[in-house]
Design a protein around this motif. Structure first.
Motif, PDB file in Angstrom:
ATOM      1  N   GLN A   1       0.463  -1.188   0.410  1.00  0.00           N
ATOM      2  CA  GLN A   1       0.023  -0.322   0.308  1.00  0.00           C
ATOM      3  C   GLN A   1       0.602   1.350  -0.005  1.00  0.00           C
ATOM      4  OE1 GLN A   1      -3.021  -0.626  -0.093  1.00  0.00           O
ATOM      5  NE2 GLN A   1      -2.901  -2.487  -0.816  1.00  0.00           N
ATOM      6  N   PHE A   2       1.733   0.743   0.882  1.00  0.00           N
ATOM      7  CA  PHE A   2       2.251   2.429   0.864  1.00  0.00           C
ATOM      8  C   PHE A   2       3.951   2.375  -0.840  1.00  0.00           C
ATOM      9  CE2 PHE A   2       7.103   3.658   1.460  1.00  0.00           C
ATOM     10  CZ  PHE A   2       7.366   5.030   1.811  1.00  0.00           C
ATOM     11  N   TYR A   3       4.110   1.682  -1.660  1.00  0.00           N
ATOM     12  CA  TYR A   3       4.603   1.757  -2.663  1.00  0.00           C
ATOM     13  C   TYR A   3       3.236   2.041  -3.482  1.00  0.00           C
ATOM     14  CZ  TYR A   3       8.830   0.658  -0.960  1.00  0.00           C
ATOM     15  OH  TYR A   3      10.373   0.923  -0.240  1.00  0.00           O
ATOM     16  N   ALA A   4       1.954   1.273  -3.535  1.00  0.00           N
ATOM     17  CA  ALA A   4       0.699   1.382  -4.548  1.00  0.00           C
ATOM     18  C   ALA A   4       0.711   3.572  -3.878  1.00  0.00           C
ATOM     19  CB  ALA A   4      -0.015   1.029  -4.469  1.00  0.00           C
ATOM     20  N   ARG A   5       0.740   4.228  -3.180  1.00  0.00           N
ATOM     21  CA  ARG A   5       0.847   5.567  -2.763  1.00  0.00           C
ATOM     22  C   ARG A   5       1.941   6.008  -3.520  1.00  0.00           C
ATOM     23  NH1 ARG A   5      -2.400   2.946   0.541  1.00  0.00           N
ATOM     24  NH2 ARG A   5      -3.729   3.900   1.807  1.00  0.00           N
ATOM     25  N   ALA A   6       2.772   5.715  -4.128  1.00  0.00           N
ATOM     26  CA  ALA A   6       3.588   6.360  -4.669  1.00  0.00           C
ATOM     27  C   ALA A   6       3.493   6.294  -6.020  1.00  0.00           C
ATOM     28  CB  ALA A   6       5.049   6.187  -4.102  1.00  0.00           C
ATOM     29  N   VAL A   7       2.189   5.398  -6.689  1.00  0.00           N
ATOM     30  CA  VAL A   7       2.171   5.370  -7.844  1.00  0.00           C
ATOM     31  C   VAL A   7       1.635   6.695  -8.584  1.00  0.00           C
ATOM     32  CG1 VAL A   7       1.529   3.911 -10.060  1.00  0.00           C
ATOM     33  CG2 VAL A   7       3.057   3.601  -7.865  1.00  0.00           C
ATOM     34  N   GLU A   8       1.827   7.499  -9.187  1.00  0.00           N
ATOM     35  CA  GLU A   8       0.846   8.592 -10.203  1.00  0.00           C
ATOM     36  C   GLU A   8      -0.069   8.077 -10.510  1.00  0.00           C
ATOM     37  OE1 GLU A   8       3.880  12.098 -10.610  1.00  0.00           O
ATOM     38  OE2 GLU A   8       2.497  13.389  -9.119  1.00  0.00           O
ATOM     39  N   LYS A   9       0.080   7.414 -11.722  1.00  0.00           N
ATOM     40  CA  LYS A   9      -0.906   6.761 -12.794  1.00  0.00           C
ATOM     41  C   LYS A   9       0.486   5.708 -13.444  1.00  0.00           C
ATOM     42  CE  LYS A   9       0.483   9.980 -16.942  1.00  0.00           C
ATOM     43  NZ  LYS A   9       0.496  10.733 -17.867  1.00  0.00           N
TER      44      LYS A   9
ATOM     45  N   MET B   1       4.723   1.716 -14.894  1.00  0.00           N
ATOM     46  CA  MET B   1       4.102   3.228 -13.832  1.00  0.00           C
ATOM     47  C   MET B   1       4.923   4.558 -13.735  1.00  0.00           C
ATOM     48  SD  MET B   1       4.579   0.250 -10.719  1.00  0.00           S
ATOM     49  CE  MET B   1       5.620   0.840 -10.253  1.00  0.00           C
ATOM     50  N   HIS B   2       4.367   5.153 -13.439  1.00  0.00           N
ATOM     51  CA  HIS B   2       4.687   6.834 -13.129  1.00  0.00           C
ATOM     52  C   HIS B   2       5.222   7.251 -11.426  1.00  0.00           C
ATOM     53  CE1 HIS B   2       4.847   7.580 -17.680  1.00  0.00           C
ATOM     54  NE2 HIS B   2       3.758   7.402 -18.000  1.00  0.00           N
ATOM     55  N   VAL B   3       5.979   7.579 -10.870  1.00  0.00           N
ATOM     56  CA  VAL B   3       6.050   7.847  -9.707  1.00  0.00           C
ATOM     57  C   VAL B   3       6.231   8.312  -8.733  1.00  0.00           C
ATOM     58  CG1 VAL B   3       6.488   4.686  -9.198  1.00  0.00           C
ATOM     59  CG2 VAL B   3       8.634   6.089 -10.149  1.00  0.00           C
ATOM     60  N   LYS B   4       6.156   9.023  -8.334  1.00  0.00           N
ATOM     61  CA  LYS B   4       6.509  10.218  -7.541  1.00  0.00           C
ATOM     62  C   LYS B   4       7.070  10.203  -6.292  1.00  0.00           C
ATOM     63  CE  LYS B   4       5.552  15.128  -6.366  1.00  0.00           C
ATOM     64  NZ  LYS B   4       6.864  15.552  -6.126  1.00  0.00           N
ATOM     65  N   ASP B   5       8.124  10.702  -5.659  1.00  0.00           N
ATOM     66  CA  ASP B   5       8.797  10.374  -4.646  1.00  0.00           C
ATOM     67  C   ASP B   5       9.094   8.870  -4.402  1.00  0.00           C
ATOM     68  OD1 ASP B   5       9.743  12.187  -5.436  1.00  0.00           O
ATOM     69  OD2 ASP B   5       8.332  13.413  -3.907  1.00  0.00           O
TER      70      ASP B   5
END
Ligand code: SF4
Length: 504
Positions: free
Chosen positions: A444-452, A470-474
């Motif tokens: 869940q922690f890493y899913a929240r870093a996936v913007e789209k 995956m487009h990730v942020k931080d």
């Protein structure tokens, strides 16, 4: 029949996947409290704790690998087990459709994923009759990373660092300690063990897994086994493998030992290694309508206390920001222990994708790119996709391929968990790439870093094996193998081997 049975099983599956039982939470909280602040193990445990809270809050899978569902069911005499088994299969398919379980059932010959977690041997359902007028259903979800760390010893045998293991409890002790050491961080430590002394090769493993239905804080009714369990727990953490194999104070959170009779010629010690995401719950059902009378292992009238009473993963200001595409010069500046925040386009790729890339061109441009060992849970969302769970998978499986994939396609950052071996380390140095560790199970922690999610390739291999764009942020990770030939995993393995020898 039992009108509420299907709904009760669906509820059990959902809760098991998303809500860690209180005994495991307590052990993980203690582990977090024992770890000095600021260490890599402390950062890992903080992310695990944050992930546990996020999973409950959003009713999302704690870990994207929801394993092979294994049910143990006790029914009154005369219960219709065939009907119940079909209802359970239907509930598993529905939980998969809802994204509470990842499609995890793969045809072993064709490699085709059934897409609904159903197939020969999936799920595992064991029935037993008892003389009570109620139905007891217990479920364990144990993922592949820790399943691969299961091990069986045929005693007597010689064990590296510990010497000869004889056919007695002292020999069993050595087997158990070695089982913990050999897992390192690959099974997402801190782990918990189910152990069986005796049986044959198959019943031994089954009984070892059965021990995982015991709570971490129970006491073995057999005094000799209780003493052995206590001895293991008192001494094992000297190994220093720590959370995710980063080195640290807590390597094991539980050890439960059972025993079966054996043939005179055989003495097996079977070990079922479960990860920190130790998902185990149960329900007692009304035998007349199948409704839930009582939960096992958790008390819904006492909602779980959040794991974190402080901020979760927080930045120190020392993190290195990297955005793909990444240059060789940027990579060569990194060293083991650096915390990175990754940004931009990241591709998932695990077993099938690596095998494909060895023989074919890449369907995506990996030059300067980030390749994530991850088999996510993804649901269709209108014309697009929604990321439901996105933690790392065990990287060691890609060791035969990784070096060549790095060289052939110009990958700069490989993301995974548990570390990789000498061939990959050499390729990182030669090409200018790093291996970075994400925290296993923190889906869940890493899913929240996936913007789209902007696309997907190789979907014919099934959702977990496809290459997701995956487009990730931080996206936070720790460098554990750098481009200068250093490997935290190699160092921790060598140091823990020395510690293992002290327990001989
Ligand atoms: S926490 Fe790690 S070992 Fe456990 S199921 Fe998830 S990925 Fe596998």
């Amino acid at each position: 029949m039992l009108p509420a049975f299907f709904g009760s099983i669906l509820e059990l599956v959902t809760k098991t996947s998303t809500d860690l039982p209180p005994d495991v939470r307590a052990a993980m909280k203690a582990a977090l409290g024992n770890e000095p602040q600021g260490t890599q193990a402390s950062q890992a445990l903080t992310i695990m704790a944050e992930n546990i809270d996020q999973a409950v809050d959003g009713e999302g899978a704690i870990c994207q690998d929801t394993g092979l569902p294994t049910f143990e069911i006790k029914v009154p005499v005369g219960a219709n087990e065939m009907w119940m088994a079909q209802q359970i299969r239907d509930a598993i398919a529905e939980a998969t459709r809802r994204g509470k379980l990842r499609p995890n059932s793969v045809d072993s010959v064709t490699g085709k994923n059934s897409g609904n977690n159903l197939g020969p041997g999936s799920p595992v359902i064991h029935f037993e009759q008892w003389d009570r007028d109620e139905i007891d259903v217990r479920l364990v979800l144990k993922g592949g990373g820790c399943e691969n760390m299961n091990i069986q010893y045929s005693v007597p045998c010689d064990i590296a660092q510990l010497g000869r293991a004889d056919r007695d409890l002292e020999g069993v002790r050595k087997c158990i300690l070695h089982a913990v050491w050999q897992a390192q961080g690959k099974g997402c430590s801190p782990g918990a063990l189910g152990v069986c002394i005796g049986g044959d090769r198959t019943s031994g493993y089954a009984h070892a897994k059965h021990q995982l239905f015991r709570t971490l804080d129970d006491v073995n009714p057999d005094p000799a086994l209780a003493e052995l369990e206590a001895t293991i727990m008192r001494t094992v953490n000297v190994l220093g493998v720590g959370a995710m194999g980063f080195g640290g104070a807590t390597t094991l959170i539980g050890c439960k030992i059972g025993v079966l009779n054996r043939l005179p010629a055989c003495f097996f010690v079977s070990v079922a290694y479960d990860c920190w995401a130790f998902r185990r719950l149960g329900v007692v059902l009304d035998a007349k309508d199948g409704s839930i009378k009582k939960w096992l292992y958790r008390d819904p009238s006492h909602p779980a206390v959040p794991m974190l009473d402080q901020a979760g993963f927080t930045r120190t200001g020392k993190e290195v920001m990297l955005t793909a595409p990444i240059s060789e010069a940027q990579i060569r500046e990194l060293k083991v222990g650096d915390v990175l925040l990754l940004n931009g386009l990241m591709y998932t790729g695990r077993d099938s994708a690596h095998s494909y890339l060895m023989k074919n061109d890449s369907p995506v441009d990996l030059n300067g790119g980030m390749l994530y060992h991850c088999g996510p849970v993804v649901l269709k969302d209108g014309d697009g996709w929604k990321m439901m769970a996105a933690g790392p998978t065990t990287s060691a499986r890609e060791e035969p391929y990784q070096g060549e994939v790095i060289r052939k396609f110009g990958v700069r950052v490989v993301i995974g968990k548990g570390g990789m071996g000498a061939k990959t380390l050499a390729a990182l140095k030669e090409h200018g790439a790093v291996y970075v560790s994400a925290i296993g199970g923190a889906a869940q922690f890493y899913a929240r870093a996936v913007e789209k999610i902007s696309g997907v390739s190789l979907l014919e291999f099934g959702v977990p094996e496809a290459m997701w764009h995956m487009h990730v942020k931080d996206f936070p990770v720790i460098v554990t193998m750098d481009a200068h030939g250093n490997s935290l995993h190699k160092d921790v393995e060598a140091e823990s081997a020395k510690q293992l020898a002290t327990l001989a």
